[in-house]
Motif scaffolding. Structure first.
Motif, PDB file in Angstrom:
ATOM      1  N   ARG A 198       0.819  -1.210   0.000  1.00  0.00           N
ATOM      2  CA  ARG A 198       0.000   0.000   0.000  1.00  0.00           C
ATOM      3  C   ARG A 198       0.858   1.267   0.000  1.00  0.00           C
ATOM      4  N   ILE A 199       0.261   2.349  -0.447  1.00  0.00           N
ATOM      5  CA  ILE A 199       0.925   3.647  -0.470  1.00  0.00           C
ATOM      6  C   ILE A 199       0.976   4.227   0.944  1.00  0.00           C
ATOM      7  N   VAL A 200       2.143   4.741   1.324  1.00  0.00           N
ATOM      8  CA  VAL A 200       2.305   5.466   2.578  1.00  0.00           C
ATOM      9  C   VAL A 200       2.498   6.956   2.282  1.00  0.00           C
ATOM     10  N   VAL A 223      -6.298   9.631  -0.877  1.00  0.00           N
ATOM     11  CA  VAL A 223      -4.939   9.852  -1.372  1.00  0.00           C
ATOM     12  C   VAL A 223      -4.757   9.221  -2.746  1.00  0.00           C
ATOM     13  N   VAL A 224      -5.202   7.986  -2.904  1.00  0.00           N
ATOM     14  CA  VAL A 224      -5.047   7.305  -4.193  1.00  0.00           C
ATOM     15  C   VAL A 224      -5.770   8.082  -5.290  1.00  0.00           C
ATOM     16  N   ALA A 225      -6.987   8.521  -5.011  1.00  0.00           N
ATOM     17  CA  ALA A 225      -7.754   9.272  -6.012  1.00  0.00           C
ATOM     18  C   ALA A 225      -7.045  10.561  -6.399  1.00  0.00           C
ATOM     19  N   GLU A 226      -6.463  11.255  -5.425  1.00  0.00           N
ATOM     20  CA  GLU A 226      -5.803  12.528  -5.716  1.00  0.00           C
ATOM     21  C   GLU A 226      -4.483  12.326  -6.467  1.00  0.00           C
ATOM     22  N   VAL A 227      -3.738  11.282  -6.123  1.00  0.00           N
ATOM     23  CA  VAL A 227      -2.495  11.000  -6.841  1.00  0.00           C
ATOM     24  C   VAL A 227      -2.796  10.658  -8.293  1.00  0.00           C
ATOM     25  N   VAL A 228      -3.788   9.800  -8.510  1.00  0.00           N
ATOM     26  CA  VAL A 228      -4.174   9.444  -9.883  1.00  0.00           C
ATOM     27  C   VAL A 228      -4.611  10.693 -10.642  1.00  0.00           C
ATOM     28  N   GLU A 267      -3.672  -0.185  -6.276  1.00  0.00           N
ATOM     29  CA  GLU A 267      -4.327   0.615  -5.241  1.00  0.00           C
ATOM     30  C   GLU A 267      -5.609   1.246  -5.781  1.00  0.00           C
ATOM     31  N   ALA A 268      -5.571   1.724  -7.010  1.00  0.00           N
ATOM     32  CA  ALA A 268      -6.771   2.302  -7.608  1.00  0.00           C
ATOM     33  C   ALA A 268      -7.888   1.263  -7.682  1.00  0.00           C
ATOM     34  N   ALA A 269      -7.551   0.071  -8.129  1.00  0.00           N
ATOM     35  CA  ALA A 269      -8.549  -0.999  -8.209  1.00  0.00           C
ATOM     36  C   ALA A 269      -9.082  -1.343  -6.823  1.00  0.00           C
ATOM     37  N   ARG A 270      -8.211  -1.359  -5.836  1.00  0.00           N
ATOM     38  CA  ARG A 270      -8.592  -1.710  -4.461  1.00  0.00           C
ATOM     39  C   ARG A 270      -9.601  -0.720  -3.895  1.00  0.00           C
ATOM     40  N   HIS A 271      -9.455   0.558  -4.258  1.00  0.00           N
ATOM     41  CA  HIS A 271     -10.285   1.609  -3.671  1.00  0.00           C
ATOM     42  C   HIS A 271     -11.360   2.132  -4.621  1.00  0.00           C
ATOM     43  N   GLY A 272     -11.567   1.446  -5.730  1.00  0.00           N
ATOM     44  CA  GLY A 272     -12.624   1.851  -6.640  1.00  0.00           C
ATOM     45  C   GLY A 272     -12.356   3.152  -7.371  1.00  0.00           C
TER      46      GLY A 272
END
Length: 243
Positions: free
Chosen positions: A37-39, A91-96, A124-129
């Protein structure tokens, strides 16, 4: 004040892609792109002199324990991430979104060992939709470039070693912003030194790296089998920039 390791001359003629580049790096809970996972994350932009002109940084609560070994590398403990990090899905959504904006603007994005960062981000994107980056590009990977232009140089190819080789200062290794910025400056240094041997446009360079990464993985597979590190029927995955 301009960093002394920044590129000192504009690269307009030799490598147009290096005039202005995005930079990207992740620090994570481990090295398994499918499970870890991303930290922390950094997405920024460097101008033609290697100066930082845009930056964004994230600290996530990954939702899982951060192993002590990983925390020892990047300095973020589970307790710190839980106390100060934001929700992982945000965080994942904003990084993408930040990376997508750079690609939409036509900027190449530099990431050292890009297939690791972009692959882990995709999982991570797939994991969090989150709608993932589909075939991100153009991507510039200084690790792939350095192996292509200076194939027979002995020694390690870690970011700290390669940065030193190209005269780029790397303070705070394994901190996402420091690594991302150093990688961008290494890419620009490679462009300055070897631009005459590289495609001049980012899209062409991206496509060339797909083949170079595959060939480099094949050579690494042969070496690992020869020294007994891999079984004879095993392979190193050379898919790039997302595996």
């Amino acid at each position: 004040m301009r960093d002394p390791s920044a590129v000192t001359l504009p690269l307009f003629d030799r490598a147009p892609w290096a005039q202005r580049v995005g930079v990207f790096d992740l620090e994570t809970t481990g090295v398994d792109v499918t499970q870890d996972r991303i930290v922390t994350a950094h997405v920024g932009v460097l101008d033609e002199f290697g100066d930082v002109v845009q930056r964004a940084d994230w600290l996530a609560d990954p939702g899982v324990e951060i192993p002590e070994g990983a925390a020892a590398i990047h300095g973020i403990s589970t307790e710190h991430a839980r106390a100060h990090g934001r929700a992982a899905d945000e965080v994942v959504a904003e990084v993408v979104a930040a990376l997508r904006a750079l690609f939409d603007a036509g900027l190449p994005v530099v990431a050292y060992n890009a297939s690791y960062d972009f692959s882990l981000l995709a999982h991570e994107a797939a994991r969090h939709g989150v709608d993932p980056l589909r075939e991100p590009g153009p991507v510039i990977d200084p690790l792939v470039l350095d192996k292509a232009v200076d194939r027979y140089r002995r020694g390690k190819r870690t970011l700290d070693v390669v940065s030193a080789h190209y005269g780029v200062v790397l303070d705070g290794a394994h901190e996402a912003s420091a690594d991302a910025i150093a990688a961008g400056r290494v890419a620009q240094a490679i462009a300055e030194r070897f631009g005459h041997r590289l495609p001049t446009e980012a899209a062409e360079l991206h496509d060339a790296q797909i083949g170079w990464a595959r060939s480099q993985a094949e050579s690494l597979t042969e070496y690992f089998i020869r020294i007994g590190r891999l079984d004879p029927d095993a392979t190193v995955d050379g898919t790039w920039p997302v595996r």
